[in-house]
Design a protein around this motif. Sequence first.
Motif, PDB file in Angstrom:
ATOM      1  N   GLN A 167      13.996 -44.193 -52.236  1.00 15.71           N
ATOM      2  CA  GLN A 167      14.557 -44.317 -50.892  1.00 15.71           C
ATOM      3  C   GLN A 167      13.674 -43.626 -49.864  1.00 15.71           C
ATOM      4  N   ALA A 168      13.039 -42.527 -50.266  1.00 14.88           N
ATOM      5  CA  ALA A 168      12.168 -41.803 -49.339  1.00 14.88           C
ATOM      6  C   ALA A 168      11.008 -42.679 -48.889  1.00 14.88           C
ATOM      7  N   GLU A 169      10.391 -43.412 -49.824  1.00 11.45           N
ATOM      8  CA  GLU A 169       9.286 -44.289 -49.453  1.00 11.45           C
ATOM      9  C   GLU A 169       9.770 -45.460 -48.600  1.00 11.45           C
ATOM     10  N   ALA A 170      10.954 -45.996 -48.914  1.00 14.22           N
ATOM     11  CA  ALA A 170      11.499 -47.102 -48.120  1.00 14.22           C
ATOM     12  C   ALA A 170      11.812 -46.628 -46.701  1.00 14.22           C
ATOM     13  N   THR A 171      12.345 -45.423 -46.578  1.00 10.98           N
ATOM     14  CA  THR A 171      12.668 -44.884 -45.254  1.00 10.98           C
ATOM     15  C   THR A 171      11.405 -44.649 -44.436  1.00 10.98           C
ATOM     16  N   GLN A 172      10.340 -44.171 -45.092  1.00 15.48           N
ATOM     17  CA  GLN A 172       9.078 -43.971 -44.389  1.00 15.48           C
ATOM     18  C   GLN A 172       8.519 -45.302 -43.892  1.00 15.48           C
ATOM     19  N   ALA A 173       8.633 -46.342 -44.714  1.00 14.20           N
ATOM     20  CA  ALA A 173       8.187 -47.671 -44.298  1.00 14.20           C
ATOM     21  C   ALA A 173       9.047 -48.182 -43.141  1.00 14.20           C
ATOM     22  N   GLU A 174      10.333 -47.864 -43.164  1.00 14.40           N
ATOM     23  CA  GLU A 174      11.237 -48.273 -42.089  1.00 14.40           C
ATOM     24  C   GLU A 174      10.846 -47.612 -40.764  1.00 14.40           C
ATOM     25  N   ILE A 175      10.523 -46.334 -40.825  1.00 11.96           N
ATOM     26  CA  ILE A 175      10.101 -45.610 -39.623  1.00 11.96           C
ATOM     27  C   ILE A 175       8.826 -46.222 -39.057  1.00 11.96           C
ATOM     28  N   SER A 176       7.884 -46.531 -39.952  1.00 11.48           N
ATOM     29  CA  SER A 176       6.617 -47.120 -39.522  1.00 11.48           C
ATOM     30  C   SER A 176       6.827 -48.498 -38.909  1.00 11.48           C
TER      31      SER A 176
END
Length: 238
Positions: free
Chosen positions: A161-170
């Motif tokens: 989820q952390a990587e998905a959230t970072q991609a979402e922010i980007s």
Amino acid sequence: MSKIATTLTLNNGVAAGYKPNEPLQAGVREAIVVCISVEHAAKYPFGIVRADIEGAAWAACHRANAVPVLQAALSSAGAEVMAGAQPKVFLDVSSGGMSNARLVFSDADAAIEAEKPNARSLEVPPNLPYQLGGNESGGFVLLFRPENERGIKVHSVHPTQAEATQAEISLNARAEVKTAVMALHTPVTKIIADVFAGKVYKTALDAESELELASAHGLSADRSTRTLLGTPSPFTGV
């Protein structure tokens, strides 16, 4: 022809290779399992399908003899992609929103999913290798909808989820979109969940011993053979 490459990342930062039937190595932070193909290396230079398996999940799967089962799941998904299947994410859509996201590789499985009530499919873009996640919760899919558009699309799939959230922010920083991150059931999710629930897989040697025992007791060899052939070779679940 594809093969499975497994790299272990240890807690001390060292990376180590892994070969089938090796003893469980202590201090594994993550196991990266990738389905690769020499023939398709130009199109899939980083692999076709990948699972970033958390250390605890890797250790549990190793103890449960489930590593070859995980590898077989990646090989099967990779074979579907090389055969031309388009991976899809299926969602259950209702007035309450979207739920139960699952990643499907084969056309046959996609046809079954499409028959389910309220099911909606979304194509997964070739952000290769396709990610299968790494624990009993599955992977995580980033969905988006451009402003002034109705259609929802898959942006990417991530192991955590952390990587998905970072991609979402980007993504939100680059474009005017509405986004959502959802847990995603993948071909390895149930294997890992079953292992954490206590399932143990028999090795090929166990199965061979049972076959010999059955023969010694006068049981039908044909019946025993059918039992073995009806399970994922060379392992069978208990």
